[in-house]
Design an enzyme around this catalytic site. Structure first.
Site, PDB file in Angstrom:
ATOM      1  N   GLU A  24       0.831  -1.204   0.000  1.00 31.91           N
ATOM      2  CA  GLU A  24       0.000   0.000   0.000  1.00 31.91           C
ATOM      3  C   GLU A  24       0.866   1.256   0.000  1.00 31.91           C
ATOM      4  O   GLU A  24       2.085   1.199   0.141  1.00 31.91           O
ATOM      5  CB  GLU A  24      -0.906   0.031   1.250  1.00 31.91           C
ATOM      6  CG  GLU A  24      -2.329  -0.471   1.029  1.00 31.91           C
ATOM      7  CD  GLU A  24      -3.196   0.551   0.306  1.00 31.91           C
ATOM      8  OE1 GLU A  24      -2.656   1.586  -0.154  1.00 31.91           O
ATOM      9  OE2 GLU A  24      -4.407   0.309   0.177  1.00 31.91           O
TER      10      GLU A  24
ATOM     11  N   ASP B 241      -9.726   2.164  -4.112  1.00 34.99           N
ATOM     12  CA  ASP B 241      -8.805   2.074  -2.971  1.00 34.99           C
ATOM     13  C   ASP B 241      -7.989   3.362  -2.897  1.00 34.99           C
ATOM     14  O   ASP B 241      -8.521   4.415  -2.585  1.00 34.99           O
ATOM     15  CB  ASP B 241      -7.946   0.821  -3.126  1.00 34.99           C
ATOM     16  CG  ASP B 241      -7.288   0.373  -1.835  1.00 34.99           C
ATOM     17  OD1 ASP B 241      -6.948   1.234  -1.006  1.00 34.99           O
ATOM     18  OD2 ASP B 241      -7.072  -0.843  -1.651  1.00 34.99           O
TER      19      ASP B 241
ATOM     20  N   GLU C  73     -13.885  -4.133   9.781  1.00 34.64           N
ATOM     21  CA  GLU C  73     -14.512  -3.275   8.779  1.00 34.64           C
ATOM     22  C   GLU C  73     -15.959  -2.930   9.140  1.00 34.64           C
ATOM     23  O   GLU C  73     -16.820  -2.790   8.261  1.00 34.64           O
ATOM     24  CB  GLU C  73     -14.414  -3.890   7.383  1.00 34.64           C
ATOM     25  CG  GLU C  73     -12.974  -4.098   6.944  1.00 34.64           C
ATOM     26  CD  GLU C  73     -12.825  -4.574   5.516  1.00 34.64           C
ATOM     27  OE1 GLU C  73     -13.793  -4.448   4.740  1.00 34.64           O
ATOM     28  OE2 GLU C  73     -11.737  -5.077   5.171  1.00 34.64           O
TER      29      GLU C  73
ATOM     30  N   ASN D  84      -4.954   3.597   8.530  1.00 34.87           N
ATOM     31  CA  ASN D  84      -4.969   3.133   7.145  1.00 34.87           C
ATOM     32  C   ASN D  84      -4.323   4.201   6.269  1.00 34.87           C
ATOM     33  O   ASN D  84      -3.339   4.815   6.681  1.00 34.87           O
ATOM     34  CB  ASN D  84      -6.390   2.780   6.716  1.00 34.87           C
ATOM     35  CG  ASN D  84      -6.428   1.782   5.568  1.00 34.87           C
ATOM     36  OD1 ASN D  84      -5.701   0.786   5.584  1.00 34.87           O
ATOM     37  ND2 ASN D  84      -7.256   2.022   4.568  1.00 34.87           N
TER      38      ASN D  84
END
Length: 292
Positions: free
Chosen positions: A25, A203, A126, A107
């Site tokens: 990521e 995303d 989540e 995140n």
């Protein structure tokens, strides 16, 4: 807008770093060092990559790390499970803002034009509305701006700083806000584009010099570019289903770097978890460093 339009498809990718990241990521180009920063969230790893030499480094963190960004005075800022941490140039770690919440982790994050860090959170399960988006200043002051987020993801600003783009992944939307360039406040939330059923989930994102928004599609095997009016005008298909984020880097900021993930795939593609690059994909914009 619904993201309709005629899209050009293609452009060959290359493998920049062959890696088996569980959840690659957050690619970020650091112009001070001419290297790419990226992370593996679930393996608590911070990677660097110098495309001119191929040199790589790896640092493990004590917690899951959701994002890493360069700091104006050197070192790194980290969006960790329990809050925002700083790595000084001598590799010393210290907390800038610590706020642990059981079952929640940091995140994606982005640095705003004023040098503040916009840090997202999400629950491990989540749970709907269990995450946030907060603005953290260089002195560690934190203010929650969105408190009903599920999976806080891509955040970025238009080249003139007047618009902010944002993704809460399960909504399937790329949202846009108006920004007060003096105070940094956001307002007027509305959808720029909606990802259609069957095309994956939005995303991470980045914004190019034309003000277009590039979006990585989780379970969509592609990166898409949307114009400032919300029209889809380009698709880069990739062989990896879980595409997580993208950023422009390299000489002249013309190469698009793309992170990918292996987690949850029953039979991962050999490139899942690797760092990919599309040379000459477009023209990026230099991103500010965190003012802390």
């Amino acid at each position: 807008m619904t993201g309709t339009g005629t899209a050009s498809t293609g452009t060959a990718f290359e493998v920049a770093v062959h890696e088996e990241a569980a959840l690659g990521e957050g690619p970020t180009w650091d112009p001070a060092t001419d290297r790419l920063l990226w992370i593996d969230i679930l393996n608590s790893r911070v990677h660097t990559y110098d495309p001119s030499t191929g040199r790589r480094t790896l640092r493990r963190t004590d917690q899951h790390v959701g994002a890493v960004k360069p700091r104006a005075g050197g070192g790194l800022v980290l969006n960790l499970r329990d809050g925002i941490g700083l790595l000084d140039p001598d590799d010393t770690f210290r907390w800038l803002h610590r706020e642990p919440v059981p079952g929640r982790r940091g995140n994606d994050a982005a640095v705003a034009p004023d040098g503040s860090l916009w840090a997202g959170t999400m629950r491990y399960d989540e749970a709907v509305g269990g995450g946030t988006l907060a603005r953290v200043t260089g002195d560690g002051t934190s203010e929650v701006l969105l408190d009903d987020v599920t999976v806080s993801n891509g955040t970025g600003w238009s080249p003139d700083g007047r618009l902010m783009y944002y993704i809460d992944t399960p909504t399937r939307r790329i949202d846009v806000f108006d920004t007060d360039t003096d105070s940094g406040r956001i307002m007027g939330r509305r959808p720029l584009a909606v990802i259609e059923d069957g095309a994956g989930f939005p995303d991470g994102l980045c914004v190019d010099a034309d003000g277009c928004v590039w979006v990585a599609l989780w379970d969509g095997g592609a990166v898409r570019r949307y114009t400032p009016s919300g029209d889809l005008d380009r698709v880069i298909p990739l062989p990896v289903p879980r595409v997580t984020a993208c950023v422009f880097g390299g000489p002249g900021l013309t190469d698009l770097y793309i992170t990918t993930a292996r987690v949850g795939l029953p039979a991962p593609h050999p490139l899942a978890g690797s760092l990919l690059v599309v040379p000459g994909a477009g023209q990026g914009v230099a991103q500010p460093a965190f003012a802390g």
